[in-house]
Design an enzyme around this catalytic site. Structure first.
Site, PDB file in Angstrom:
ATOM      1  N   GLY A  47       0.853  -1.197   0.000  1.00 44.43           N
ATOM      2  CA  GLY A  47       0.000   0.000   0.000  1.00 44.43           C
ATOM      3  C   GLY A  47       0.879   1.233   0.000  1.00 44.43           C
ATOM      4  N   THR A  50       0.049   6.034  -1.941  1.00 41.90           N
ATOM      5  CA  THR A  50      -0.605   7.273  -1.489  1.00 41.90           C
ATOM      6  C   THR A  50      -0.578   7.297   0.044  1.00 41.90           C
ATOM      7  OG1 THR A  50      -2.737   6.142  -1.522  1.00 41.90           O
ATOM      8  CG2 THR A  50      -2.237   7.485  -3.435  1.00 41.90           C
ATOM      9  N   TYR A  73      -2.236  -0.707  -5.882  1.00 42.75           N
ATOM     10  CA  TYR A  73      -3.294  -1.127  -6.800  1.00 42.75           C
ATOM     11  C   TYR A  73      -3.777   0.140  -7.489  1.00 42.75           C
ATOM     12  CZ  TYR A  73      -6.681  -4.769  -8.084  1.00 42.75           C
ATOM     13  OH  TYR A  73      -7.408  -5.729  -8.747  1.00 42.75           O
ATOM     14  N   GLU A  74      -3.143   0.514  -8.580  1.00 39.48           N
ATOM     15  CA  GLU A  74      -3.418   1.798  -9.214  1.00 39.48           C
ATOM     16  C   GLU A  74      -3.654   1.617 -10.709  1.00 39.48           C
ATOM     17  OE1 GLU A  74      -3.809   4.407  -7.409  1.00 39.48           O
ATOM     18  OE2 GLU A  74      -2.819   3.892  -5.527  1.00 39.48           O
ATOM     19  N   TYR A 233     -16.332   4.863  14.090  1.00 43.97           N
ATOM     20  CA  TYR A 233     -14.984   4.338  13.832  1.00 43.97           C
ATOM     21  C   TYR A 233     -14.597   3.229  14.820  1.00 43.97           C
ATOM     22  CZ  TYR A 233     -10.502   3.924  11.759  1.00 43.97           C
ATOM     23  OH  TYR A 233      -9.429   3.380  11.093  1.00 43.97           O
ATOM     24  N   VAL A 272      -6.482  13.707   6.070  1.00 42.33           N
ATOM     25  CA  VAL A 272      -7.232  13.567   4.825  1.00 42.33           C
ATOM     26  C   VAL A 272      -6.442  12.667   3.872  1.00 42.33           C
ATOM     27  CG1 VAL A 272      -8.243  14.807   2.877  1.00 42.33           C
ATOM     28  CG2 VAL A 272      -8.096  15.905   5.108  1.00 42.33           C
TER      29      VAL A 272
HETATM   30  P1  NAD Z   1      -4.749   5.481   1.100  1.00 45.60           P
HETATM   31  O1  NAD Z   1      -6.067   5.287   0.442  1.00 45.60           O
HETATM   32  O2  NAD Z   1      -4.051   6.768   0.877  1.00 45.60           O
HETATM   33  O3  NAD Z   1      -3.726   4.308   0.693  1.00 45.60           O
HETATM   34  C1  NAD Z   1      -4.121   3.006   0.441  1.00 45.60           C
HETATM   35  C2  NAD Z   1      -3.019   2.251  -0.279  1.00 45.60           C
HETATM   36  O4  NAD Z   1      -3.433   0.885  -0.432  1.00 45.60           O
HETATM   37  C3  NAD Z   1      -2.684   2.744  -1.690  1.00 45.60           C
HETATM   38  O5  NAD Z   1      -1.299   2.626  -1.916  1.00 45.60           O
HETATM   39  C4  NAD Z   1      -3.424   1.749  -2.594  1.00 45.60           C
HETATM   40  O6  NAD Z   1      -2.862   1.585  -3.890  1.00 45.60           O
HETATM   41  C5  NAD Z   1      -3.257   0.488  -1.784  1.00 45.60           C
HETATM   42  N1  NAD Z   1      -4.242  -0.560  -2.083  1.00 45.60           N
HETATM   43  C6  NAD Z   1      -5.588  -0.537  -1.902  1.00 45.60           C
HETATM   44  N2  NAD Z   1      -6.125  -1.734  -2.262  1.00 45.60           N
HETATM   45  C7  NAD Z   1      -5.097  -2.515  -2.663  1.00 45.60           C
HETATM   46  C8  NAD Z   1      -4.999  -3.856  -3.135  1.00 45.60           C
HETATM   47  N3  NAD Z   1      -6.062  -4.642  -3.251  1.00 45.60           N
HETATM   48  N4  NAD Z   1      -3.771  -4.309  -3.483  1.00 45.60           N
HETATM   49  C9  NAD Z   1      -2.656  -3.528  -3.386  1.00 45.60           C
HETATM   50  N5  NAD Z   1      -2.689  -2.271  -2.910  1.00 45.60           N
HETATM   51  C10 NAD Z   1      -3.892  -1.774  -2.558  1.00 45.60           C
HETATM   52  O7  NAD Z   1      -5.017   5.226   2.649  1.00 45.60           O
HETATM   53  P2  NAD Z   1      -4.317   5.679   3.999  1.00 45.60           P
HETATM   54  O8  NAD Z   1      -5.232   6.619   4.698  1.00 45.60           O
HETATM   55  O9  NAD Z   1      -2.903   6.036   3.809  1.00 45.60           O
HETATM   56  O10 NAD Z   1      -4.432   4.317   4.812  1.00 45.60           O
HETATM   57  C11 NAD Z   1      -3.372   3.423   5.020  1.00 45.60           C
HETATM   58  C12 NAD Z   1      -3.540   2.787   6.383  1.00 45.60           C
HETATM   59  O11 NAD Z   1      -3.416   3.807   7.383  1.00 45.60           O
HETATM   60  C13 NAD Z   1      -4.904   2.130   6.602  1.00 45.60           C
HETATM   61  O12 NAD Z   1      -4.744   0.960   7.348  1.00 45.60           O
HETATM   62  C14 NAD Z   1      -5.647   3.165   7.414  1.00 45.60           C
HETATM   63  O13 NAD Z   1      -6.680   2.617   8.197  1.00 45.60           O
HETATM   64  C15 NAD Z   1      -4.515   3.694   8.272  1.00 45.60           C
HETATM   65  N6  NAD Z   1      -4.771   4.996   8.921  1.00 45.60           N
HETATM   66  C16 NAD Z   1      -5.250   6.060   8.227  1.00 45.60           C
HETATM   67  C17 NAD Z   1      -5.517   7.245   8.899  1.00 45.60           C
HETATM   68  C18 NAD Z   1      -6.068   8.449   8.190  1.00 45.60           C
HETATM   69  O14 NAD Z   1      -6.616   9.345   8.846  1.00 45.60           O
HETATM   70  N7  NAD Z   1      -5.932   8.550   6.901  1.00 45.60           N
HETATM   71  C19 NAD Z   1      -5.254   7.368  10.263  1.00 45.60           C
HETATM   72  C20 NAD Z   1      -4.726   6.277  10.923  1.00 45.60           C
HETATM   73  C21 NAD Z   1      -4.498   5.087  10.247  1.00 45.60           C
END
Ligand code: NAD
Length: 386
Positions: A47, A50, A73-74, A233, A272
């Site tokens: 992941g 982004t 996954y892009e 949440y 965000v």
């Molecule tokens: P994001 O949407 O920016 O990133 C998601 C990533 O996962 C991307 O790189 C995407 O390409 C990849 N991805 C999605 N489905 C996929 C698949 N099937 N195969 C391969 N890659 C795949 O999300 P984010 O906010 O950075 O979240 C990442 C983690 O951080 C999550 O576990 C989220 O719960 C956690 N998190 C987020 C926040 C927040 O406020 N954004 C806060 C705390 C924790």
């Protein structure tokens, strides 16, 4: 092509390659200024394109001189549409990293699948031999199982309806949103997608293939947040999945103890990202939180959080953790005086005063930046090759 943002609610349908490159360049420049720190040298980020995963990759590369393999996954561009931001981010990151002498390769495909795990193992074998850190930063809407069964994750409550204030992202007004309860099937599906199953599969397969270094560290990201958002949440479907993720961290550490592998949950700050903007009620909390944290000089984006992870929380003698063995990057967000102020503003906020009491400008700036828009130094009237 001249690319303009096409925003539909919490998503933008277009992305700007030059703007995405700028986003990556700014994150790199932040980490370079922060300086070097001791840390992992061969990192797999699942992941990585982004949000938190991309920031982790940048911080590991430029902060710890690590080689990285990223999984994402892009979608690339076609004649009708731009690529997704993660695709442009990754292209830019690989170019910068390679030019700066770092190894950085990316596999684009479904991380849940056996094929992608196998491809990753082959790539590790042929490039770095073994990895000493695995970061699990997936935020996925669905998971396809090897037998073709598809599980969809939902953002719902567990138990009853939850009604609270919400930011209408179409017109910046404050409305009320009601989120209904999930069925048992939906709860289980969300745990399948966002829980720890797949994380453990990764660690098990990497270890079985002999590509996991002894004493490797693995980290998965989580969120807790304030009591206000608990129904949607922490106590909601996603919270149950995160609880499963936490339990998996305990299991991994126990099961791989003979190899000295340590699994951690890292609780990050609310920010965000593409994944988080989709959660109802939460964006209004974000906008108020941004305002309060900026006023206290404590605001951070993904890259500041990940800089702090490698510099302050992961030390050569182990991770700095709380009583439940979790790394806490939400420590600033959860400080009493910050939460107290956020709740005070939450009670007062309405459509008339939303611009004063919440940082809508900051919210939308982060949102547009994610897709490569609204950078003051990019000329958006120029034709770009998508
Ligand atoms: P994001 O949407 O920016 O990133 C998601 C990533 O996962 C991307 O790189 C995407 O390409 C990849 N991805 C999605 N489905 C996929 C698949 N099937 N195969 C391969 N890659 C795949 O999300 P984010 O906010 O950075 O979240 C990442 C983690 O951080 C999550 O576990 C989220 O719960 C956690 N998190 C987020 C926040 C927040 O406020 N954004 C806060 C705390 C924790």
């Amino acid at each position: 092509m001249i690319i303009e943002p096409k925003v539909r609610g919490f998503i933008c349908m277009t992305a700007h390659p030059e703007g995405c490159k700028e986003n990556v360049a700014r994150q790199i420049s932040y980490i370079k200024k922060l300086g070097k720190t001791e840390g992992p040298k061969r990192v797999l980020i699942i992941g990585a394109s982004t949000g938190y995963g991309l920031a982790t990759r940048i911080a590991a590369t430029y902060g710890c001189d690590a080689s990285t393999i990223g999984i994402m996954y892009e979608k690339p561009a076609n004649d009708r549409r731009t690529a997704t931001p993660g695709w442009y981010n990754t292209k830019a990151f690989e170019e910068f990293a390679t030019a700066d002498g770092y190894y950085a390769k990316t596999i684009n495909g479904d991380a849940f699948s056996k094929e992608i795990k196998e491809q990753t193992i082959e790539l590790i074998k042929s490039s770095m031999g073994k990895v000493d850190m695995v970061v699990y930063s997936l935020a996925a809407p669905r998971r396809t199982m090897p037998d073709g069964t598809i599980y969809n994750s939902v953002l719902k409550t567990v138990g009853g309806n939850f009604t609270n204030k919400s930011l209408n992202l179409n017109n910046n007004t404050i409305t009320e949103a009601t989120i209904g309860p999930a069925t048992e099937e939906e709860i289980q599906a969300t745990i399948k997608v966002m829980g720890g199953d797949d994380w453990k599969d990764w660690i098990t397969e990497l270890d079985a293939a002999g590509v996991l270094e002894e004493k490797a560290v693995t980290i998965a990201y989580s969120y807790i947040g304030p009591k206000l958002t608990y129904p949607v949440y922490y106590h909601g479907t996603i919270g149950l999945a995160k609880e499963h993720l936490y339990n998996t961290s305990v299991e991994i550490t126990q099961e791989f103890s003979s190899r000295g592998i340590k699994a951690y949950i890292c609780v990050n700050k609310a920010l965000v990202t593409q994944a988080s903007s989709a959660i109802p009620v939460v964006p209004l909390y974000f906008a108020i939180l941004y305002k309060v944290m900026k006023e206290h000089g404590l605001h951070e984006g993904c890259i500041e959080q990940m800089g702090r992870l490698f510099h302050d929380k992961l030390t050569p003698v182990g991770a700095i953790v709380d009583e439940m063995n979790r790394i806490r990057l939400d420590d600033y967000e959860m400080q009493d005086h910050i939460q107290h102020k956020v709740m005070e503003l939450w009670d007062q906020i309405n459509t008339e005063n939303v611009n004063e009491l919440a940082d809508l400008t900051g919210y939308w700036e982060d949102f547009y930046h994610m897709f490569g828009f609204r950078y003051e130094n990019i000329d958006y009237s120029k034709d770009v090759d998508i």
